[in-house]
Scaffold this motif. Structure first.
Motif: not given
Length: 95
Positions: A28-43
């Motif tokens: 999802q686009q929201a997932s990419v956004s969270r990864i770029e912001k550093g609020t989510d760490v991708p698997t």
């Protein structure tokens, strides 16, 4: 530079929007956004799909603090593994 900042830099270098990268990586686009912001760490599998979509490589470097004292910018002091990562790793190992 944090991993999220690196994803953003590569995405921009490739001329992709977050939505285009997300579609190419199967997320999802929201997932990419969270990864770029550093609020989510991708698997790792997602990070590999993102790298494949941008035609770049994933490199993970772990160093021994005894040999390299002090904090290296952009690398956390500890590795955090979420339940989701554990389940994926167990599933990919046939467990």
């Amino acid at each position: 530079m944090t991993p999220g900042e690196q994803v953003r830099a590569w995405r921009r270098r490739r001329g992709l929007t977050q939505a285009e990268l997300a579609a190419a990586a199967g997320t999802q686009q929201a997932s990419v956004s969270r990864i770029e912001k550093g609020t989510d760490v991708p698997t790792l599998p997602l990070l590999e799909r993102i790298a494949e979509a941008m035609r770049c490589n994933v490199t993970i470097t772990l160093t021994d603090r005894d040999e390299h004292p002090g904090r290296v910018e952009g690398i956390p002091d500890e590795l955090r593994v979420t339940d989701r990562n554990i389940r994926h790793r167990l599933k990919s190992n046939g467990r």
